[in-house]
Design a protein around this motif. Structure first.
Motif, PDB file in Angstrom:
ATOM      1  N   SER A  17       0.833  -1.189   0.000  1.00 43.30           N
ATOM      2  CA  SER A  17       0.000   0.000   0.000  1.00 43.30           C
ATOM      3  C   SER A  17       0.869   1.240   0.000  1.00 43.30           C
ATOM      4  N   PRO A  18       0.344   2.384  -0.498  1.00 47.80           N
ATOM      5  CA  PRO A  18       1.140   3.617  -0.475  1.00 47.80           C
ATOM      6  C   PRO A  18       1.647   3.955   0.916  1.00 47.80           C
ATOM      7  N   ALA A  19       0.804   3.695   1.949  1.00 53.76           N
ATOM      8  CA  ALA A  19       1.238   4.010   3.310  1.00 53.76           C
ATOM      9  C   ALA A  19       2.422   3.152   3.716  1.00 53.76           C
ATOM     10  N   ALA A  20       2.343   1.834   3.379  1.00 54.45           N
ATOM     11  CA  ALA A  20       3.448   0.940   3.729  1.00 54.45           C
ATOM     12  C   ALA A  20       4.705   1.306   2.970  1.00 54.45           C
ATOM     13  N   ALA A  21       4.542   1.618   1.663  1.00 51.93           N
ATOM     14  CA  ALA A  21       5.708   1.994   0.871  1.00 51.93           C
ATOM     15  C   ALA A  21       6.348   3.247   1.421  1.00 51.93           C
ATOM     16  N   GLY A  22       5.505   4.180   1.906  1.00 54.64           N
ATOM     17  CA  GLY A  22       6.052   5.414   2.465  1.00 54.64           C
ATOM     18  C   GLY A  22       6.830   5.167   3.744  1.00 54.64           C
ATOM     19  N   LYS A  23       6.359   4.232   4.577  1.00 55.72           N
ATOM     20  CA  LYS A  23       7.029   3.958   5.846  1.00 55.72           C
ATOM     21  C   LYS A  23       8.333   3.209   5.661  1.00 55.72           C
ATOM     22  N   THR A  24       8.360   2.301   4.718  1.00 57.97           N
ATOM     23  CA  THR A  24       9.524   1.434   4.563  1.00 57.97           C
ATOM     24  C   THR A  24      10.531   1.946   3.562  1.00 57.97           C
ATOM     25  N   GLY A  25      10.114   2.852   2.702  1.00 59.56           N
ATOM     26  CA  GLY A  25      11.001   3.289   1.634  1.00 59.56           C
ATOM     27  C   GLY A  25      10.987   2.357   0.444  1.00 59.56           C
ATOM     28  N   GLN A  66       7.660  -3.442  -5.139  1.00 62.02           N
ATOM     29  CA  GLN A  66       8.335  -4.364  -4.218  1.00 62.02           C
ATOM     30  C   GLN A  66       7.319  -4.944  -3.247  1.00 62.02           C
ATOM     31  N   THR A  67       7.272  -6.254  -3.159  1.00 67.11           N
ATOM     32  CA  THR A  67       6.321  -6.915  -2.270  1.00 67.11           C
ATOM     33  C   THR A  67       7.034  -7.449  -1.036  1.00 67.11           C
ATOM     34  N   PHE A  68       6.271  -7.729  -0.010  1.00 68.90           N
ATOM     35  CA  PHE A  68       6.874  -8.200   1.235  1.00 68.90           C
ATOM     36  C   PHE A  68       5.832  -8.918   2.070  1.00 68.90           C
ATOM     37  N   THR A  69       6.311  -9.667   3.060  1.00 66.55           N
ATOM     38  CA  THR A  69       5.458 -10.259   4.081  1.00 66.55           C
ATOM     39  C   THR A  69       5.768  -9.563   5.396  1.00 66.55           C
ATOM     40  N   GLU A  70       4.758  -9.043   6.027  1.00 62.69           N
ATOM     41  CA  GLU A  70       4.964  -8.269   7.255  1.00 62.69           C
ATOM     42  C   GLU A  70       5.022  -9.196   8.458  1.00 62.69           C
TER      43      GLU A  70
END
Length: 314
Positions: free
Chosen positions: A73-81, A86-90
């Motif tokens: 999500s844009p929010a996650a991308a903003g927090k992580t850079g 790029q995908t990830f498992t939280e």
């Protein structure tokens, strides 16, 4: 004559042009055809590909195209850079992991680390370990190399008590007891259970203590006093094949010893080239409380004990 429908109507294109555009991901609606009656032809597609015309905003994928991976999500991308593709498992941080992260960041930023490295010949220690384990009763403790290194570090701290220190703004605290924190990896993060009074304990007791502490550390059953308050740390990554590394100091301690793998290397002894089992150790030191000469003196004492391990039995 072939056509390709778009939201704006019908686009005239040759079958070859349409196939080339689909393969290249080019929007035919963005092209101006140079063929008869404005028909898009092969040359138009090739020119667009060279100029970088974008793909259709809502183009349907071809049946054999792989489905795109979900983007953060844009929010996650903003927090992580991370970038949108790029995908990830939280994996949520445990409270222990948060504390570890905070303390290590503080240590690296505020403690003036310096590093000293030494090589130790392990052959005599390995031979003594083999003899002691052979004499141990069936089903009792089995000494590990790490057990013997804990004892060696404790004995070296008794010889060089200035390395067994804690820094405060008012004074350097020289500790009366030798309590060795041993780094243990768990599912929740790194924890350092403490072998209390390691200098006064025999090898069998240290081996039993370490096994018990490590088991309860991995099960999350340690009491706070069993992993808080050590005076010196050991981190051993030799079992993972790591030859050499430098560890971050565990505040308020002043030193941590990073132990690498014992491996056979060519060495020169008495002017003769031979093979020995060598182990590289790096001492990370807080320069506020322990000077370079004191750190070097500790490593020299540690090396002497490791290479003459019968002193561990005295």
């Amino acid at each position: 004559m072939d056509t390709t429908p778009t939201a704006a109507g019908r686009i005239f294109a040759s079958p070859l042009a349409r196939r080339l555009a689909r393969d290249a991901g080019i929007d035919l609606a963005a092209l101006t055809g140079s063929g008869p009656r404005g028909r898009v032809v092969k040359a138009d597609v090739e020119r667009a590909r060279a100029e970088g015309v974008p793909a259709p905003a809502s183009a349907a994928p071809s049946p054999d195209a792989a489905a795109p991976a979900p983007a953060p999500s844009p929010a996650a991308a903003g927090k992580t850079g991370l970038q949108p593709w790029q995908t990830f498992t939280e994996q949520p941080n445990s409270q222990m992991r948060k504390i570890i992260g905070r303390r290590l960041t503080e240590a690296k930023q505020t403690v003036p680390h310096f590093y000293l490295t030494i090589d130790c010949d392990l052959d005599a220690l390995l031979d003594l370990r083999k003899q002691l384990n052979a004499k141990a009763a069936e089903g009792t403790f089995k000494l590990s190399v790490n057990d013997m290194l804990i004892k060696a570090a404790a004995a070296a701290l008794r010889k060089v008590p200035a390395a067994n220190a804690v820094w405060t703004d008012e004074a350097i605290l020289l500790l009366d007891t030798v309590d060795i924190s041993v780094a243990v990896a768990t599912d929740r993060g790194l924890i350092t259970p403490i072998v209390r009074d390691a200098d006064t304990k025999g090898l069998a007791t240290i081996a039993t203590d370490v096994k018990d502490l490590a088991t309860r550390a991995r099960d999350g059953k340690l009491k706070p006093e069993e992993f808080q308050g050590g005076g010196f740390s050991i981190s051993n990554l030799g079992m993972y094949g790591i030859r050499e590394f430098a560890a971050i100091i565990n505040p308020p301690q002043s030193c941590i010893l990073a132990v690498g793998q014992g491996e056979q290397r060519p060495v020169v002894k008495d002017g003769t080239l031979t093979i020995a089992t060598m182990m590289t150790c790096t001492l990370s030191v807080d320069h506020r409380s322990v000077d370079g000469a004191v750190g070097a003196e500790f490593l020299a004492a540690f090396k002497a004990i490791v290479e003459d391990p019968l002193t561990l039995l005295l």
